[in-house]
Scaffold this motif. Sequence first.
Motif, PDB file in Angstrom:
ATOM      1  N   ARG A  45      -7.140  -1.187   8.511  1.00 53.46           N
ATOM      2  CA  ARG A  45      -8.605  -1.126   8.610  1.00 53.46           C
ATOM      3  C   ARG A  45      -9.240  -1.104   7.227  1.00 53.46           C
ATOM      4  NH1 ARG A  45      -7.316   2.347  12.873  1.00 53.46           N
ATOM      5  NH2 ARG A  45      -7.852   4.260  11.750  1.00 53.46           N
ATOM      6  N   ARG A  46      -8.655  -0.322   6.317  1.00 52.02           N
ATOM      7  CA  ARG A  46      -9.197  -0.259   4.955  1.00 52.02           C
ATOM      8  C   ARG A  46      -9.040  -1.604   4.249  1.00 52.02           C
ATOM      9  NH1 ARG A  46     -12.838   0.122   1.635  1.00 52.02           N
ATOM     10  NH2 ARG A  46     -12.342   0.808  -0.486  1.00 52.02           N
ATOM     11  N   CYS A  47      -7.896  -2.247   4.432  1.00 54.30           N
ATOM     12  CA  CYS A  47      -7.697  -3.566   3.818  1.00 54.30           C
ATOM     13  C   CYS A  47      -8.653  -4.590   4.400  1.00 54.30           C
ATOM     14  CB  CYS A  47      -6.252  -4.018   4.003  1.00 54.30           C
ATOM     15  SG  CYS A  47      -5.065  -3.121   2.973  1.00 54.30           S
ATOM     16  N   GLU A  84     -11.664  -4.014   5.335  1.00 54.49           N
ATOM     17  CA  GLU A  84     -12.928  -3.794   4.632  1.00 54.49           C
ATOM     18  C   GLU A  84     -12.901  -4.431   3.251  1.00 54.49           C
ATOM     19  OE1 GLU A  84     -13.179   0.416   4.602  1.00 54.49           O
ATOM     20  OE2 GLU A  84     -13.676   0.600   6.738  1.00 54.49           O
ATOM     21  N   LEU A  85     -11.745  -4.343   2.574  1.00 55.59           N
ATOM     22  CA  LEU A  85     -11.624  -4.922   1.237  1.00 55.59           C
ATOM     23  C   LEU A  85     -11.695  -6.443   1.288  1.00 55.59           C
ATOM     24  CD1 LEU A  85      -8.814  -2.600  -0.167  1.00 55.59           C
ATOM     25  CD2 LEU A  85     -11.214  -2.627  -0.871  1.00 55.59           C
ATOM     26  N   LYS A  93      -4.719   2.740   9.779  1.00 56.57           N
ATOM     27  CA  LYS A  93      -5.795   3.048   8.838  1.00 56.57           C
ATOM     28  C   LYS A  93      -5.699   2.170   7.594  1.00 56.57           C
ATOM     29  CE  LYS A  93      -6.262   7.845  10.355  1.00 56.57           C
ATOM     30  NZ  LYS A  93      -6.070   9.281   9.993  1.00 56.57           N
ATOM     31  N   TRP A 138       0.841  -1.210   0.000  1.00 56.50           N
ATOM     32  CA  TRP A 138       0.000   0.000   0.000  1.00 56.50           C
ATOM     33  C   TRP A 138       0.873   1.257   0.000  1.00 56.50           C
ATOM     34  CZ3 TRP A 138      -5.575   0.173   0.842  1.00 56.50           C
ATOM     35  CH2 TRP A 138      -6.060   1.467   0.978  1.00 56.50           C
TER      36      TRP A 138
END
Length: 332
Positions: free
Chosen positions: A287-289, A291-292, A284, A134
């Motif tokens: 957390r975003r990963c 969700e993915l 963050k 990322w």
Amino acid sequence: MKAIQMREPGGPEVLTLVDLPAPEIRSATDVLVRLEAAGVNPVDTKIRARGTLVPETLTAVLGCDGAGVVEAVGEGVTRFQPGDAVWFCHGGLGGPHGNYAEYIVVDERIAQPKPASLDFVQAAAAPLVLITAWEALYDRAALHAGQRVLIHAGAGGVGHVAIQLACLAGARVATTVSSAEKARFVQDLGADYTINYREESLRDGLADWTEGRGVDVAFDTVGPAVFRETIPLMAVYGDLVTILDPGHDLDLKEARNRNLRISLELMLTPQLGGLTEALDHQGKILRRCGELFDAGKLRIQVAESFPLEQAAAAHRRLEAGGAVGKYVLRIG
């Protein structure tokens, strides 16, 4: 608690199963985690072979990636309670605080809720490579839709998540592999173009794929020789990111002529430097990963898992090369 400890640098045989005192909560924001699994990364083998990254420490419990269940929390913790499943990247750089163990204490800002769609082995495999890919593609190279990106070693731990993140950004992806099996694997992840570097010319292949323009972004996960080989494959004003030391004898004349932006990516920097804002940013990212993963847009490949006491065997397999995805230690 049971843990794998190295008392001196050396080969995989220096990894020894020992009994150590379980870590204790010492800060109001500490979280005690009962580990279920720990990821095995190349940085672990390098620390084992060369010595710790933390000054003045010889012994170490290795392992940067962890996943497990919250056992207890400090009085100031607001994000977690006992019984919560978490994943994180923290520790393993020197001293007793690593994830090749039954327990670890981390600050609550480091731990993140484990994606519901991943089991503990999968979750432990993911944090370090996710954050690395990322930061390299999104933070360093500012990858965006329509660009053409070259990802080296696409079937590896970092490479296979980098392919997916590049595709999610709307980029077109070329990647290097060493076998037909790996080519099928990366194509299933979304790679548009695969190059078997053992049988094909990388230069000729990319020239055809980019119509002579070169790639907008390249991500080196292999090392100095590949880094140097990649420079003439870049488009003018391109971004070249590496996770390794590109070497001391580097000739950057061609890179200057192409006006390349060269970036170095080390996701361990925030931990080594105690950089609070950067650690929050990495949280963050996880957390975003998460969700993915739970939306079915991201996946992690586990090549093989080993019981904790077979950590040396896991290191040998990793150093032998050729893995598709990540190796993991099972603890719980």
